[in-house]
Write an enzyme that holds these catalytic residues in place. Structure first.
Site, PDB file in Angstrom:
ATOM      1  N   LYS A   1       2.842   6.527   4.859  1.00 16.79           N
ATOM      2  CA  LYS A   1       2.029   5.399   4.428  1.00 16.79           C
ATOM      3  C   LYS A   1       2.661   4.064   4.790  1.00 16.79           C
ATOM      4  CE  LYS A   1      -1.648   3.922   2.731  1.00 16.79           C
ATOM      5  NZ  LYS A   1      -1.465   2.878   3.767  1.00 16.79           N
TER       6      LYS A   1
ATOM      7  N   SER B   1       0.800  -1.236   0.000  1.00 14.02           N
ATOM      8  CA  SER B   1       0.000   0.000   0.000  1.00 14.02           C
ATOM      9  C   SER B   1       0.828   1.281   0.000  1.00 14.02           C
ATOM     10  CB  SER B   1      -0.961   0.006   1.194  1.00 14.02           C
ATOM     11  OG  SER B   1      -2.090  -0.778   0.930  1.00 14.02           O
TER      12      SER B   1
ATOM     13  N   LYS C   1       0.183   3.880  -2.648  1.00 13.97           N
ATOM     14  CA  LYS C   1      -0.765   4.995  -2.543  1.00 13.97           C
ATOM     15  C   LYS C   1      -0.064   6.337  -2.347  1.00 13.97           C
ATOM     16  CE  LYS C   1      -4.567   2.131  -0.766  1.00 13.97           C
ATOM     17  NZ  LYS C   1      -3.969   0.877  -0.312  1.00 13.97           N
TER      18      LYS C   1
ATOM     19  N   SER D   1      -5.971   3.676   4.456  1.00 10.96           N
ATOM     20  CA  SER D   1      -5.417   2.956   3.308  1.00 10.96           C
ATOM     21  C   SER D   1      -6.512   2.335   2.450  1.00 10.96           C
ATOM     22  CB  SER D   1      -4.429   1.874   3.767  1.00 10.96           C
ATOM     23  OG  SER D   1      -3.653   1.406   2.689  1.00 10.96           O
TER      24      SER D   1
END
Length: 393
Positions: free
Chosen positions: A234, A68, A71, A128
């Site tokens: 993140k 993730s 992102k 997320s």
């Protein structure tokens, strides 16, 4: 004898100044081994945000699944679109069937549901949300596939050679990979949009508050709560990628970015990042030279509707050096493009700012305009001509 001592002292001082920046730019392999900062991770990097100086690195160009952390690029394109006026934070987005069907981390959007861009960004940055990522990708590009093309185009613009995206979310996919170095550079670019940390620093919040389908957002990056100064960015996890994190923290005007990929547990990942941040703030300091969007110089554009245009720093500008040492010979050098084509749009590059230590160039920062500049109308040009004629009568 005294003259010899003075001469030797001068030579040593010159040598020290010339090597100090190189020391901050790249920590030697021996130094990295001694630090033991990321023994349990597959790959890791620590950089200072303004200068991009690498303070620590391990296997930084090894291609790995970013999970993730993908992102970060998704958010970068979203923030760019907002900055350009192509997307509004208070705009409402209708969620497609495809976006609502995304698995993995999600904020449980329903097909046909409408949600504001501001809340969708929260859903991506805090929880997320894969569904929120796809919803905004479809809004900006028409489809996730088209948005992924934008992501990979941006990769090339940033000069990154070891990243390829196949989706906006980081869900497992063949040929979807990045590196610790590339993720750090993408994060560095995202942090140009300083309000991104207004989202990534949220530890908990609610979506659809007070409604039946109220959703509690809890940040997947626990360091936001437990490490002073951490305000992003993140996390990532898949069975292939293991535990990953791109984190950023700011202390005493110095912002650093730490990336860890391939840790075995979230506790291990957070401990590695915390150690890297400790090292940065204990060993280095920065001197701020210019803030982002600070006016550096002006452009005189006779054929523009606005004749005198502010030229600004595209990002914050600093120097970095080990604590206890100072660089006293810092200077700046501005170079503007000789021919600027109109119209200009906010963010267009019109020159370069060089930060120098003596003759050594420490960093180069693009200079931009902070507003749209249109070509002058015939009436404006006529008035300008008359004004000049009167001036020289």
């Amino acid at each position: 004898m005294r003259k010899h001592k003075i001469l030797i002292s001068m030579i040593v001082s010159i040598f020290f100044l010339s090597t100090m920046h190189a020391y901050a730019e790249e920590v030697s392999e021996e130094k990295n081994e001694t630090l033991n900062l990321a023994e349990e991770a597959k790959s890791a990097i620590l950089i200072e945000r303004d200068t991009g100086t690498i303070l620590f690195d391990k296997n930084v160009h090894e291609k790995l699944a970013p999970a993730s952390m993908t992102k970060i690029m998704t958010l970068l394109l979203i923030m760019e679109a907002i900055d350009k006026g192509e997307l509004k934070k208070d705009e409402t987005v209708r969620v497609s069937e495809r976006a609502a069907s995304m698995g993995g981390s999600q904020i449980f959007l329903e097909a046909g549901e409408e949600m504001k861009v501001n809340d969708l960004i929260k859903g991506i940055a805090v929880a997320s949300g894969n569904d929120a990522s796809v919803a905004l990708a479809e809004r900006l590009a028409g489809s996730e596939e088209a948005f992924v093309q934008m992501m990979n185009k941006k990769v090339k613009e940033l000069g990154l050679e070891n990243t390829n995206f196949k989706n906006t979310t980081g869900l497992p996919a063949d040929e979807h990979f990045s590196t610790a170095y590339d993720m750090a550079i993408i994060a560095k670019e995202l942090l140009k949009y300083e309000d991104i940390t207004n989202y990534t620093s949220i530890y908990e919040d609610y979506l659809r508050k007070g409604e039946e389908n109220e959703f509690w957002l809890v940040n997947t990056n626990k360091l936001v709560k437990f490490y002073p100064g951490v305000d992003g960015l993140k996390t990532g996890y898949t069975s292939e990628a293991k535990y990953c994190l791109t984190a950023t923290a700011e202390k005493e005007d110095m912002r650093v970015i730490a990336v860890v990929m391939g840790a075995e547990t979230p506790k291990e990942r957070n401990a590695i990042v915390s150690s890297m941040l400790d090292y940065a703030f204990n060993q280095y300091k920065t001197n701020k030279i210019f803030e982002k969007d600070e006016v550096i110089t002006n452009l005189d554009l006779l054929k523009a509707e606005k004749e005198h245009v502010d030229v600004v720093a595209s990002e914050s500008v600093s120097t970095i050096h080990p604590k206890g040492e100072n660089i006293d010979n810092i200077s700046t050098e501005v170079t503007l493009k000789p021919d600027v084509e109109l119209p200009l749009h906010r963010g267009d590059k019109v020159g370069m700012l060089r930060i120098k230590n003596g003759e050594e160039v420490l960093s180069e920062i693009p200079l931009t305009v902070n507003e749209d500049i249109e070509q002058a109308s015939y009436i404006t040009l006529f008035k300008r001509t008359i004004k000049e004629m009167v001036k020289y009568r």
